[in-house]
Every structure is written in C-alpha cells, then in structure tokens.
Design a protein around this motif. Structure first.
Motif, PDB file in Angstrom:
ATOM      1  N   LEU A  67       0.851  -1.190   0.000  1.00 33.78           N
ATOM      2  CA  LEU A  67       0.000   0.000   0.000  1.00 33.78           C
ATOM      3  C   LEU A  67       0.879   1.230   0.000  1.00 33.78           C
ATOM      4  O   LEU A  67       1.309   1.711   1.052  1.00 33.78           O
ATOM      5  N   ASP A  68       1.152   1.706  -1.189  1.00 30.79           N
ATOM      6  CA  ASP A  68       2.053   2.838  -1.329  1.00 30.79           C
ATOM      7  C   ASP A  68       1.284   4.146  -1.134  1.00 30.79           C
ATOM      8  O   ASP A  68       0.145   4.265  -1.573  1.00 30.79           O
ATOM      9  N   GLY A  69       1.935   5.085  -0.482  1.00 31.83           N
ATOM     10  CA  GLY A  69       1.281   6.380  -0.238  1.00 31.83           C
ATOM     11  C   GLY A  69       0.417   6.333   1.004  1.00 31.83           C
ATOM     12  O   GLY A  69      -0.518   7.121   1.159  1.00 31.83           O
ATOM     13  N   SER A  70       0.759   5.414   1.919  1.00 24.20           N
ATOM     14  CA  SER A  70      -0.168   5.167   3.024  1.00 24.20           C
ATOM     15  C   SER A  70      -0.297   6.346   3.991  1.00 24.20           C
ATOM     16  O   SER A  70      -1.266   6.399   4.736  1.00 24.20           O
ATOM     17  N   SER A  71       0.651   7.289   3.938  1.00 29.15           N
ATOM     18  CA  SER A  71       0.448   8.452   4.811  1.00 29.15           C
ATOM     19  C   SER A  71      -0.738   9.288   4.323  1.00 29.15           C
ATOM     20  O   SER A  71      -1.204  10.188   5.010  1.00 29.15           O
ATOM     21  N   ASN A  72      -1.230   8.975   3.113  1.00 31.78           N
ATOM     22  CA  ASN A  72      -2.408   9.680   2.573  1.00 31.78           C
ATOM     23  C   ASN A  72      -3.734   9.038   2.984  1.00 31.78           C
ATOM     24  O   ASN A  72      -4.792   9.586   2.711  1.00 31.78           O
TER      25      ASN A  72
ATOM     26  N   TYR B 208       9.274  13.147 -10.822  1.00 34.42           N
ATOM     27  CA  TYR B 208      10.605  12.850 -10.302  1.00 34.42           C
ATOM     28  C   TYR B 208      10.667  12.990  -8.795  1.00 34.42           C
ATOM     29  O   TYR B 208       9.959  13.796  -8.193  1.00 34.42           O
ATOM     30  N   TYR B 209      11.480  12.118  -8.228  1.00 38.48           N
ATOM     31  CA  TYR B 209      11.821  12.195  -6.813  1.00 38.48           C
ATOM     32  C   TYR B 209      13.336  12.085  -6.763  1.00 38.48           C
ATOM     33  O   TYR B 209      13.899  10.999  -6.775  1.00 38.48           O
ATOM     34  N   PRO B 210      14.019  13.235  -6.777  1.00 34.07           N
ATOM     35  CA  PRO B 210      15.473  13.202  -6.903  1.00 34.07           C
ATOM     36  C   PRO B 210      16.160  12.867  -5.589  1.00 34.07           C
ATOM     37  O   PRO B 210      15.524  12.838  -4.535  1.00 34.07           O
TER      38      PRO B 210
ATOM     39  N   ARG C 231       1.565  19.157 -10.904  1.00 32.69           N
ATOM     40  CA  ARG C 231       0.596  18.413 -10.093  1.00 32.69           C
ATOM     41  C   ARG C 231       1.385  17.487  -9.187  1.00 32.69           C
ATOM     42  O   ARG C 231       2.341  16.850  -9.641  1.00 32.69           O
ATOM     43  N   TYR C 232       1.007  17.372  -7.931  1.00 30.75           N
ATOM     44  CA  TYR C 232       1.709  16.443  -7.039  1.00 30.75           C
ATOM     45  C   TYR C 232       0.770  15.964  -5.940  1.00 30.75           C
ATOM     46  O   TYR C 232       0.190  16.772  -5.218  1.00 30.75           O
ATOM     47  N   ILE C 233       0.601  14.643  -5.861  1.00 34.40           N
ATOM     48  CA  ILE C 233      -0.267  14.074  -4.826  1.00 34.40           C
ATOM     49  C   ILE C 233       0.561  13.644  -3.614  1.00 34.40           C
ATOM     50  O   ILE C 233       0.136  13.753  -2.481  1.00 34.40           O
TER      51      ILE C 233
ATOM     52  N   VAL D 204       6.552  16.853  -8.781  1.00 35.05           N
ATOM     53  CA  VAL D 204       7.683  16.723  -7.855  1.00 35.05           C
ATOM     54  C   VAL D 204       7.306  17.423  -6.556  1.00 35.05           C
ATOM     55  O   VAL D 204       6.466  18.330  -6.570  1.00 35.05           O
ATOM     56  N   ASN D 205       7.904  17.014  -5.458  1.00 30.52           N
ATOM     57  CA  ASN D 205       7.660  17.704  -4.202  1.00 30.52           C
ATOM     58  C   ASN D 205       8.575  18.926  -4.130  1.00 30.52           C
ATOM     59  O   ASN D 205       9.709  18.862  -3.685  1.00 30.52           O
ATOM     60  N   GLN D 206       8.030  20.053  -4.605  1.00 27.04           N
ATOM     61  CA  GLN D 206       8.846  21.250  -4.725  1.00 27.04           C
ATOM     62  C   GLN D 206       9.199  21.845  -3.358  1.00 27.04           C
ATOM     63  O   GLN D 206      10.085  22.683  -3.248  1.00 27.04           O
TER      64      GLN D 206
HETATM   65  P1  AFP Z   1       4.164   6.962   2.290  1.00 26.23           P
HETATM   66  O1  AFP Z   1       3.836   5.524   1.923  1.00 26.23           O
HETATM   67  O2  AFP Z   1       4.881   7.117   3.601  1.00 26.23           O
HETATM   68  O3  AFP Z   1       2.962   7.853   2.196  1.00 26.23           O
HETATM   69  O4  AFP Z   1       5.220   7.451   1.194  1.00 26.23           O
HETATM   70  C1  AFP Z   1       4.793   7.541  -0.113  1.00 26.23           C
HETATM   71  C2  AFP Z   1       5.968   7.609  -1.021  1.00 26.23           C
HETATM   72  O5  AFP Z   1       6.830   6.536  -0.812  1.00 26.23           O
HETATM   73  C3  AFP Z   1       5.531   7.669  -2.480  1.00 26.23           C
HETATM   74  O6  AFP Z   1       4.287   7.087  -2.710  1.00 26.23           O
HETATM   75  C4  AFP Z   1       5.505   9.149  -2.798  1.00 26.23           C
HETATM   76  O7  AFP Z   1       5.809   9.402  -4.148  1.00 26.23           O
HETATM   77  C5  AFP Z   1       6.541   9.723  -1.886  1.00 26.23           C
HETATM   78  O8  AFP Z   1       6.669   8.814  -0.797  1.00 26.23           O
HETATM   79  C6  AFP Z   1       6.142  11.057  -1.341  1.00 26.23           C
HETATM   80  O9  AFP Z   1       7.156  11.549  -0.521  1.00 26.23           O
HETATM   81  P2  AFP Z   1       7.151  13.076  -0.013  1.00 26.23           P
HETATM   82  O10 AFP Z   1       6.104  13.154   1.058  1.00 26.23           O
HETATM   83  O11 AFP Z   1       8.535  13.299   0.520  1.00 26.23           O
HETATM   84  O12 AFP Z   1       6.851  13.960  -1.178  1.00 26.23           O
END
Ligand code: AFP
Length: 344
Positions: free
Chosen positions: A123-128, A267-269, A247-249, A215-217
């Motif tokens: 479950l990727d992005g689980s902090s969301n 990108y996630y550099p 756009r960035y989710i 990107v997370n600017q």
């Molecule tokens: P979580 O699973 O902790 O929410 O992280 C998600 C993630 O691995 C990936 O899905 C996102 O692209 C990236 O982290 C977001 O990271 P930032 O919060 O540093 O932008």
C-alpha cells in the motif's frame, strides 16, 4: 456505448484479457495467468477495504514502524497480508518480498514452491490514507534464478530489465489495475457492481505532448544544482515555450498514473534533507523498477538521473534510488542538466 472499452464495443474482463494474452505464447503453462488473476483478486479485496476505511475501523496507524522506519498503518498491514496469503500456498512462487519486511518472505515448507518471485509494495502512499487520497499497490514478478528449493535473496535481486510482469492497482475515485507482460500496457477499471475488472484502457501510450511535471517542490532547498535548474527549465525560465503546470499528490501510484495518461514527468530526486538516504526516498525494487518497465512499454523512459533504471542491478532489497520517469525527451533533459551541473 457503455464506456467500458474502445475495443469494438466488446466488454472484456481482465480474466479474458489475460487468457487472450497467454494464447500468443504457446509455450505458456498458465502459471502467470493464475498469478495475475490472484493479484487482481487481492486488488478487489484491498479496494473493498480501502473504500470502507472509516466504517471498518481500519484507518489510522498501529504502534509499529516498518523496515523503512515508517509507521505501519492498519490498512498497510491488511494489504500486505492479503497479498502474501493469496500467493504463499499456490505452488507458483519460490519466494515473495514485501516493502514492509526486512527479509524475503519464504514459502512455508508445507507448500510447494514455484518458478516465480513476487516483489510488492502493498500500500504505497499510506500516509495519505487518513485523508481519503489515492493510494496504490505495486507488483513486480521475476522468474527465479535458482534451480529449486526455497527461493533466495538473489532470486529477488534482479534488474528491472528481467521483469516478466509489472503492474499496479490504484485505489482512487475508481479502482484500476494496470499491467504489462512486456507487450503493451493495459488498464482495467473495477466495476464495483459486478466485482470485475473490465478493460477500459487498451494499449496505453504516454502522450507525445507532455502536460504536467510532478515533484515535491517543498524540497527544492535540498536539491542539487542540476535538479533545480531542470525544474526551472520546466517552469519556462529558459524559454517561454516549455512552461508546464505542476501536479503532485505525494502518492507515487497516483502521480505515476496521471503522468502515464497525461504525459509529462514525475521525479523524486536525491536530496540533502536526510543524510541516511542520499539516494532519495523511493525504492528501486518495489517502486522504481516496475514503474520503469511499465513506462518503457508505454513509450516513455525512466532514469536515476544518470542511467536507465531498468539496467540497475539491485544490491539489496530496500535499496533507494532517485527516479525521473515520463516522456523520454523530458527524462533525457533531466539527465543532461544533472550531467552538466552536478558532480558525480
Ligand atoms: P508513504 O507511503 O509514507 O505515504 O510514502 C509515499 C511515497 O513513498 C511515495 O508514494 C511518494 O511518491 C513519496 O513517498 C512522497 O514523498 P514526499 O512526502 O517526501 O513527497
């Protein structure tokens, strides 16, 4: 007419689609077909739970932290176990590896072992999750390298170039499953009324004209000169022609899916924010490699800023990598900026 598929008005379930793909490979035994079907089932199960989130009292976190040092959310745990339990006893897998666990997950001795290994980010992005924002599952399947017996770490540490299947499930306004077996990328949308994934996006190609950068600017302060200048290029500082919207989710599957369908670059550099992870946040084996395989099949490209992600031989299960993924020209442009401005 019903909007299920552009394919001559036919309604095509994922099962039928997988079987049709299998028929192009006379040597196929049907094992991969069954694995994909099990993954689709896992997707339905996880989707049903994510959509009931608050009702089922599975939102929020446990008191534990995973191997990445991230708090384990309850839905993470559920997704992880669902995928493991659907695959541990089928005789198709030699081993599994999950982003949630430090070591590979062996197949219990009482069950037969198979020819494939499955790596997955449950479950990727689980902090969301608690904010009702899109999240996803990513999967990667390789042929085992060892001859027999329990699957090994080496079976799981293969370059993305050797992937047999890669895909993801996106839990959002609707649930989608997108996968490739190396002959095109196909997308299916779950019809919750009948519980079937139906073909809605046949042979996905990334549009030639890029639309968004992603990107997370907020981390710009920690970026290298090359990444900063590349971003300014996208913003049109060098020439008005190349101004792009952003756009960035913060949920990789969602950001990737939009990039795939709209064109552009995610990108996630690498950044200097956290010294413990000089190569950025994303994981090579569970995230970057499978998405790179899908992107390449859709006509795009993925790089770590210097080389093709698919050519990187992973050294460890949880290795991290910078990731630039999307339209080939944009990713190559990022490589150019990095080569010109950053020390290697
Ligand atoms: P979580 O699973 O902790 O929410 O992280 C998600 C993630 O691995 C990936 O899905 C996102 O692209 C990236 O982290 C977001 O990271 P930032 O919060 O540093 O932008």
């Amino acid at each position: 007419m019903f909007g299920y598929t552009q394919e001559h008005g036919k309604i095509i379930t994922i099962e039928r689609h997988i079987l049709e793909e299998q028929s192009f490979h006379p040597e196929a035994t049907g094992t991969l077909t069954s694995i994909l079907y099990d993954l689709a089932l896992a997707g339905k199960f996880i989707s049903s739970n994510t959509s009931r989130g608050g009702l089922a009292k599975i939102l929020g976190s446990t008191d534990e932290f995973n191997i990445q040092g991230e708090r384990v959310m309850k839905l993470d745990r559920l997704a992880d176990e669902t995928i493991y339990r659907l695959n541990d006893h089928t005789g198709r897998m030699a081993a599994l590896a999950s982003e949630e666990h430090a070591e590979i997950l062996p197949i219990p001795e009482k069950y037969p072992r198979g020819r494939y290994v499955l790596l997955y980010d449950p479950l990727d992005g689980s902090s969301n999750i608690d904010f009702n924002t899109s999240i996803g599952t990513i999967f990667a399947i390789y042929r085992r390298k060892s001859e027999n017996g329990p699957g090994t770490l080496e079976d799981c540490l293969q370059p993305g170039r050797d992937l047999v299947v890669a895909g993801y499930m996106l839990y959002s306004a609707s649930t989608m499953l997108v996968y490739t077996t190396g002959s095109g990328v196909h997308g299916f949308t779950l019809d919750p009324g009948i519980g079937e994934f139906l073909l809605t996006h046949n042979d996905i190609r990334i549009p030639d004209t890029p639309r968004y950068y992603s990107v997370n600017q907020g981390h710009e302060h920690y970026w290298s000169e090359g990444v900063r200048r590349f971003t300014h290029y996208l913003q049109g500082f060098d020439s008005e022609d190349s101004t792009m919207s952003m756009r960035y989710i913060g949920s990789l599957v969602g950001d990737f899916h939009r990039t795939l369908l709209s064109g552009g670059i995610f990108y996630y550099p690498a950044d200097r924010q956290d010294r413990s992870r000089p190569h950025g946040k994303l994981r090579l084996a569970y995230e970057a490699a499978p998405l790179a395989f899908i992107m390449e099949q859709a006509g795009g490209y993925a790089s770590d800023g210097q080389q093709n992600i698919l050519d990187i031989q992973p050294q460890s299960l949880h290795q991290r990598t910078p990731l630039f993924i999307g339209n080939r020209e944009l990713v190559q442009k990022a490589e150019e900026f990095i080569q010109r401005h950053d020390e290697t």
